[in-house]
Design a protein around this motif. Structure first.
Motif, PDB file in Angstrom:
ATOM      1  N   LEU A 293       0.844  -1.205   0.000  1.00 40.84           N
ATOM      2  CA  LEU A 293       0.000   0.000   0.000  1.00 40.84           C
ATOM      3  C   LEU A 293       0.870   1.243   0.000  1.00 40.84           C
ATOM      4  CD1 LEU A 293      -2.760   1.471   0.364  1.00 40.84           C
ATOM      5  CD2 LEU A 293      -2.461   1.144   2.841  1.00 40.84           C
ATOM      6  N   VAL A 294       0.603   2.159  -0.925  1.00 41.95           N
ATOM      7  CA  VAL A 294       1.302   3.444  -0.971  1.00 41.95           C
ATOM      8  C   VAL A 294       0.300   4.526  -0.593  1.00 41.95           C
ATOM      9  CG1 VAL A 294       2.655   5.049  -2.350  1.00 41.95           C
ATOM     10  CG2 VAL A 294       2.811   2.592  -2.800  1.00 41.95           C
ATOM     11  N   GLY A 295       0.469   5.080   0.596  1.00 40.57           N
ATOM     12  CA  GLY A 295      -0.448   6.094   1.100  1.00 40.57           C
ATOM     13  C   GLY A 295      -1.173   5.597   2.333  1.00 40.57           C
ATOM     14  N   ALA A 296      -0.859   6.208   3.491  1.00 42.59           N
ATOM     15  CA  ALA A 296      -1.405   5.730   4.763  1.00 42.59           C
ATOM     16  C   ALA A 296      -2.579   6.562   5.260  1.00 42.59           C
ATOM     17  CB  ALA A 296      -0.297   5.716   5.829  1.00 42.59           C
TER      18      ALA A 296
ATOM     19  N   LYS B 170      -6.715   3.372   4.114  1.00 47.00           N
ATOM     20  CA  LYS B 170      -7.449   2.588   5.114  1.00 47.00           C
ATOM     21  C   LYS B 170      -8.734   2.024   4.519  1.00 47.00           C
ATOM     22  CE  LYS B 170      -5.499   5.458   8.773  1.00 47.00           C
ATOM     23  NZ  LYS B 170      -5.753   6.570   9.729  1.00 47.00           N
ATOM     24  N   THR B 171      -9.384   2.827   3.661  1.00 47.40           N
ATOM     25  CA  THR B 171     -10.611   2.365   3.003  1.00 47.40           C
ATOM     26  C   THR B 171     -10.325   1.169   2.109  1.00 47.40           C
ATOM     27  OG1 THR B 171     -11.548   4.598   3.046  1.00 47.40           O
ATOM     28  CG2 THR B 171     -12.478   3.051   1.451  1.00 47.40           C
TER      29      THR B 171
ATOM     30  N   LYS C  10      -2.132  -0.741  12.965  1.00 46.08           N
ATOM     31  CA  LYS C  10      -3.589  -0.720  13.127  1.00 46.08           C
ATOM     32  C   LYS C  10      -4.286  -1.667  12.160  1.00 46.08           C
ATOM     33  CE  LYS C  10      -7.514   2.489  13.271  1.00 46.08           C
ATOM     34  NZ  LYS C  10      -7.943   3.913  13.159  1.00 46.08           N
ATOM     35  N   LEU C  11      -3.788  -1.736  10.917  1.00 46.25           N
ATOM     36  CA  LEU C  11      -4.469  -2.507   9.882  1.00 46.25           C
ATOM     37  C   LEU C  11      -3.862  -3.881   9.636  1.00 46.25           C
ATOM     38  CD1 LEU C  11      -5.126   0.322   7.263  1.00 46.25           C
ATOM     39  CD2 LEU C  11      -6.605  -0.485   9.107  1.00 46.25           C
ATOM     40  N   GLY C  12      -2.752  -4.176  10.290  1.00 42.69           N
ATOM     41  CA  GLY C  12      -2.208  -5.527  10.209  1.00 42.69           C
ATOM     42  C   GLY C  12      -1.220  -5.772   9.095  1.00 42.69           C
ATOM     43  N   PHE C  13      -0.526  -4.716   8.646  1.00 39.19           N
ATOM     44  CA  PHE C  13       0.550  -4.916   7.679  1.00 39.19           C
ATOM     45  C   PHE C  13       1.785  -5.457   8.399  1.00 39.19           C
ATOM     46  CE2 PHE C  13      -2.186  -2.284   5.172  1.00 39.19           C
ATOM     47  CZ  PHE C  13      -1.896  -2.599   3.852  1.00 39.19           C
TER      48      PHE C  13
END
Length: 375
Positions: A8-11, A16-17, A55-58
């Motif tokens: 993912l590029v952009g946090a 997140k969406t 938070k998102l599990g990366f």
């Protein structure tokens, strides 16, 4: 089951969406269409990348997108940055043979988008642009009505996408107001969604004539600041269009539309029937057919339900409303399926290029105050 490792590029909010959409796609569709694995998130703000990762599990985080586009442990690059960075990141990802999932718009120019579309074909990878309204079950239903001929010859498309989120002149300037960062104003941010629906359902627009206005020409450089900066792009825009199929169109958008919150509406009028849709009443499509008994009673409501493509994934009965995130879930599933199973998808980079070339023609028309052919 195929694992699909995501970089993912952009946090920010859109990143997140997208991640939430992947998680829900896995939950709703199962792993048969591909299991998303959250490998790495990159952002120029390393702390933001770290927080989002945890938070998102990366598995890990970075402040260098250049590293992850060439990472052997990443299968798909998910671009959720501000518009200006889409081209550079997508091109590098394609050159490294990665699948690419890019939030709309594809780039800030038709030429750049065409370049990416050609490169994606050359590399033979999945290339997806996030025009989420195309994935709305209502869009699939309306496209079916048009394609089946039930509406007869299509005469007219009329639509608008209005919000009032930037009506307050005291709101500070952002990247969305600066052309080198955004490409355009309400046209690219809001109007492009209407253009994607129009393209998906009715096909190519052949020429346009546009008029725009900057309603709030200056904004504070920062919140509460008395120092002002110039707004460079459209607050309001209206467009006349002619379609390749002979229909005519009126399309408009505004980011300063007093009282409007998420007012995306459109109507398609045919010789045998018409259809009207409003995103604020997302689960309803209004239809009218000349062939209906008692047709003089006017439009009737069709509630989306399990018989409509996409809807059945979420609910077993009609009338239960879907939402924005649900369209993103359908989008994520289509991407995963395309990668793991080779299934077809509508919003490829060529589709994104077609939207961007319409936008380029609209901007040229507005500047020249004349009709512009779309080539």
């Amino acid at each position: 089951m195929k694992e699909i490792r995501i970089g993912l590029v952009g946090a920010g909010w859109m990143g997140k969406t997208h991640t939430n959409a992947f998680l829900n796609a896995l939950m709703l569709f199962g792993a048969e269409a591909g299991k998303p694995v959250f490998e790495v998130v990159a952002d120029v703000d390393l702390e933001a990348a770290k927080i989002t990762s945890e938070k998102l599990g990366f598995a890990r985080w970075s402040n260098s997108w250049q590293e992850i586009v060439s990472d052997q442990n990443v299968d798909v690059i998910d671009i959720a940055t501000p518009n200006v960075f889409h081209y550079e990141v997508a091109k590098a990802a394609l050159e490294n043979g990665k699948h690419v999932y890019c939030e709309k718009p594809l780039t800030l120019s038709a030429d750049q988008s065409k370049e990416l579309a050609n490169l994606a074909k050359e590399k033979g990878v999945v290339n997806y642009v996030g025009y989420n309204n195309v994935m709305n079950p209502a869009s699939a239903y309306i496209k079916e009505l048009v394609s089946s001929g039930k509406l007869g010859q299509i005469m007219r498309f009329s639509g608008t996408y209005d919000q009032d989120g930037l009506l307050d002149p005291n709101l500070p300037i952002t990247w969305r107001h600066i052309n080198k960062h955004s490409g355009s104003g309400s046209l690219g941010d809001l109007g492009s969604h209407l253009l994607s629906i129009s393209q998906f359902i009715l096909g190519d627009i052949s020429k346009v004539n546009a008029l725009s206005k900057i309603v709030i020409p200056k904004r504070p450089k920062q919140a509460g600041s008395s120092e002002l900066a110039d707004v460079e792009n459209d607050d309001v825009i209206s467009i006349l269009a002619e379609y390749a199929n002979g229909a005519i169109g009126t399309i408009s958008s505004s980011r300063v539309a007093t009282g409007r919150k998420n007012y995306l509406t459109f109507e398609i009028q045919g010789t045998d029937g018409s259809v009207f849709y409003s995103l604020e009443r997302m689960n309803e499509v209004q239809v009218y057919f000349n062939s209906d008994h008692h047709a003089d009673r006017g439009f009737r409501n069709v509630f989306l339900g399990p018989d409509h493509k996409g809807y059945e994934t979420f609910y077993p009965a009609q009338g239960i409303a879907l939402g924005y995130n649900d369209m993103k879930v359908l989008e994520a599933h289509e991407l995963l399926s395309a990668i793991s199973e080779g299934t077809p998808y509508a919003c490829d980079f060529e589709f994104g290029w077609k939207i961007d070339r319409i936008i380029s023609a609209i901007l040229k028309s507005d500047s020249e105050k004349s009709w512009v052919e779309i080539v």
